[in-house]
Scaffold this active site. Structure first.
Site, PDB file in Angstrom:
ATOM      1  CB  SER A  85      34.140  41.369  36.645  1.00 22.52           C
ATOM      2  OG  SER A  85      33.128  40.400  36.737  1.00 22.52           O
ATOM      3  CG  ASP A 140      32.075  42.196  44.362  1.00 24.69           C
ATOM      4  OD1 ASP A 140      31.130  41.603  43.819  1.00 24.69           O
ATOM      5  OD2 ASP A 140      33.110  42.510  43.755  1.00 24.69           O
TER       6      ASP A 140
END
Length: 664
Positions: free
Chosen positions: A446, A498
């Site tokens: 991330s 995602d």
């Protein structure tokens, strides 16, 4: 849509948002009225107790008051059900009904006070059942009043007073340019201040310095720019998202585009073997997950983690590792040891220091792969969120590499911080002194994946054999030239749909336009869209074929400026009118296009046994490119596919079954 105008200001609620809450309150009020009527009927003529006369009057007035409220609510719900999101014409009488309903709160409040006084009067000696019912009535009245006040606070729009100053098609459009410019400046300044106050309120628990204040202003400007040309209320966005999700699910059942198939072909990219990269990614994902420390370990081992950490980590901190930052009871370090399986002596440096633009990381020796691993933590604190949201572009110029490249500002500053620690503090020199033959590998998930990528670019000249694995990095990270430059040494791993990997300002602008257009052209009332959407998200089924006007509009109409269709907005705000010349789709983009770093491995579900979760999920991996992630996909898994445990599970599944990796 647009926001309801009431009491001379705009509110963050639409005229079609009263169906579900109004129906719920109507149901409660009906039960309440029936109960009071039954009580009055049973005890009629039996109000001779001390205080009984006041009780008789109280119940009569309460019955009349509840009947009036029920009638007002019934009319409110019925009118709110009419029309569509973009056609509020059939609901034009709703403000008058709302004024009536608001007026009824005054006698209800007075009667709630009267009931409370009567109940608290010690001279009242009526039947216990009657007293208990009156107590329940008083409590219910106060609960409804309190929840109404909370609802008013939630839907209050601080900018509502400015947004209700609408231009007409007449003389007001002929304002002097200086007046128009001053009006626009005032609207922008007010909007920025409102967003900045909201951000400060959310971050009230952290110590705020100059860096925070600069970040608050920058993020406030970002939000103000994003929402400046729309008049959407939250329920409109929810309806748009559920419509987009169902539309996307219908499109997924269609044959795949030849361009999409081509971009997934391994022959279209000169790359290392996919199986080897997937195996390496599965190995290094452990380090990226370990960087989260004890929160990740507890999340993945909810029943045993605390006992294990308390048993192993309460001793003295080891002195052979360089540890900075706060790690009370060594919980973070203990979790890192358990997740990675390394020994104390394998760690060169560990930093738990966390501020805005300064994120935790650790440096360790990986003897299995003969690598010096720099693992950067992802988003886990308010400071990290501020770093994520500092999404302005910043130049990154590298000698003998590129003339210019744009990068995400907040992530670049975080990479600069770690770069200074690794080079200026001699951490990497110390690591290579211990293991000179090892290669350098940088990993992160991330925010950590984005930071690791920019850090790898900075270190590339000094360490030519460097390798970086970025797991679920943010989509708006690098300009096209930098993204192409990183393909030989960075591998990005994206799972499923995602959301973060597709998150960039151009993609968010595209999502906003898609929401506005699909909502504006849907011919169903909002409450039907939301009810059907909730059922579809929870229980699945076939996507609903909502009637829409999109198919009957030609491409020229669909390419008009945002909010330019008369059917979309009955009135247009001054901020929109002043900015309308900037809103054309063929004008230069407000935000430059930024892309994912390096080569991209896209891991997708091949099959699963249920909708939201599955005990038997099959994954397949394929090479992809950045154009596949140029649009945000709406799905229940758009958040879960980003979670580090899901990424690790998918990669482990692939590494254990190499046959599923060669699907393309």
């Amino acid at each position: 849509m647009p926001g309801l105008v009431l009491f001379g200001r705009r509110w963050a609620i639409g005229s079609d948002d009263f169906v579900l809450p109004g129906a719920f309150e109507l149901f409660i009020r009906l039960l309440w009225w029936i109960g009071i009527l039954a009580l009055y009927t049973v005890h009629k003529g039996q109000f001779n107790c001390p205080g009984g006369g006041l009780l008789h009057i109280y119940l009569l007035v309460l019955l009349i008051l509840l009947a009036s409220i029920i009638c007002a609510l019934s009319a409110l719900v019925y009118i709110s059900m009419q029309g569509t999101i973009s056609n509020p014409g059939p609901r034009k009488s709703l403000p008058k009904l709302l004024y009536t309903r608001v007026l009824l709160y005054l006698p209800e409040f007075i009667w709630a006070v009267v009931g409370a006084v009567w109940v608290s009067d010690s001279s009242v000696h009526c039947e216990k059942t009657v007293i208990n019912v009156i107590i329940g009535t008083v409590i219910a009245s106060w609960i409804i009043i309190i929840f109404t006040i909370i609802a008013i606070v939630i839907v209050f729009d601080p900018l509502g007073g400015k947004k209700t100053f609408y231009f007409t098609d007449g003389v007001n459009r002929n304002l002097e340019s200086s007046q128009s410019g001053q009006l626009l400046y005032n609207v922008k300044s007010s909007a920025t201040r409102v967003w900045e106050k909201r951000i400060r309120l959310l971050c009230c628990c952290i110590v705020q310095d100059d860096d925070h204040r600069v970040a608050f202003t920058s993020i406030a400007e970002l939000f103000r720019n994003y929402f400046s040309d729309t008049d959407l209320v939250p329920s409109d966005i929810a309806a748009g998202l559920t419509l987009l999700h169902q539309e996307q699910d219908k499109m997924e059942s269609c044959p795949q585009d030849p361009e999409e198939v081509l971009c997934h072909s391994p022959s279209s990219l000169v790359t290392d073997d996919l199986d080897i990269e997937v195996e390496n990614a599965a190995h290094y994902m452990l380090f990226a997950a370990a960087a989260y420390g004890w929160p990740y370990y507890v999340y993945t081992n909810p029943f045993t983690a605390l006992c294990k950490l308390c048993g192993d980590c309460c001793g003295n901190r080891p002195t052979d590792s360089d540890i900075t930052g706060s790690d009370r009871h060594n919980f973070h370090f203990g979790a890192i040891l358990k997740i990675t399986g390394l020994q104390y002596r394998d760690f060169i440096h560990i930093s738990f220091h966390n501020k805005i633009y300064e994120i935790p990381f650790f440096v360790a020796l990986d003897h299995k792969k003969e690598a010096i691993v720099v693992a950067v933590r992802g988003t886990l604190s308010f400071e990290d969120i501020l770093t994520d949201l500092s999404a302005d572009c910043e130049d990154l110029t590298l000698e003998d590499v590129l003339e210019n490249g744009f990068v995400h500002k907040g992530i670049t500053q975080a990479a600069n911080y770690i770069y200074g620690k690794l080079i200026n503090d001699g951490i990497l020199n110390q690591a290579f002194t211990i293991a000179p033959e090892y290669k350098l590998v940088i990993v992160g998930h991330s925010l950590g994946g984005g930071t690791a990528s920019v850090l790898a670019i900075m270190l590339r000249n000094s360490f030519p054999t460097l390798k970086c694995y970025a797991f679920s990095p943010p989509g708006g990270l690098l300009s096209k030239s930098l993204a192409d430059y990183t393909k030989p040494f960075i591998v990005s791993v994206i799972v499923g749909k995602d959301f973060v990997a597709r998150l960039s300002m151009p993609n968010m602008e595209d999502l906003k336009r898609r929401i506005v257009r699909i909502v504006a052209n849907c011919n169903r009332p909002k409450y039907q869209i939301l009810l059907r959407g909730c059922w579809y998200e929870l229980f699945g089924g076939d996507p609903d074929d909502f009637p829409t006007e999109l198919d009957r509009k030609n491409q020229a109409v669909l390419s008009q400026p945002l909010l330019a269709e008369e059917s979309l907005m009955v009135h247009r705000s001054p901020s929109y009118n002043a900015l309308k010349d900037e809103s054309h789709l063929n004008s230069p983009p407000r935000y430059p296009h930024l892309y994912l770093p390096g080569k991209i491995i896209h891991v997708v579900e091949e099959s699963s046994s249920s909708r939201l979760c599955s005990s038997d999920i099959k994954y397949t991996a394929r090479w992809s490119n950045e154009t596949v992630f140029s649009s945000i996909l709406i799905s229940p898994k758009m958040i879960t596919d980003h979670m580090p445990d899901v990424v690790l599970k998918a990669l482990n599944s692939l590494s254990q079954d190499h046959g599923s990796c060669i699907s393309c």
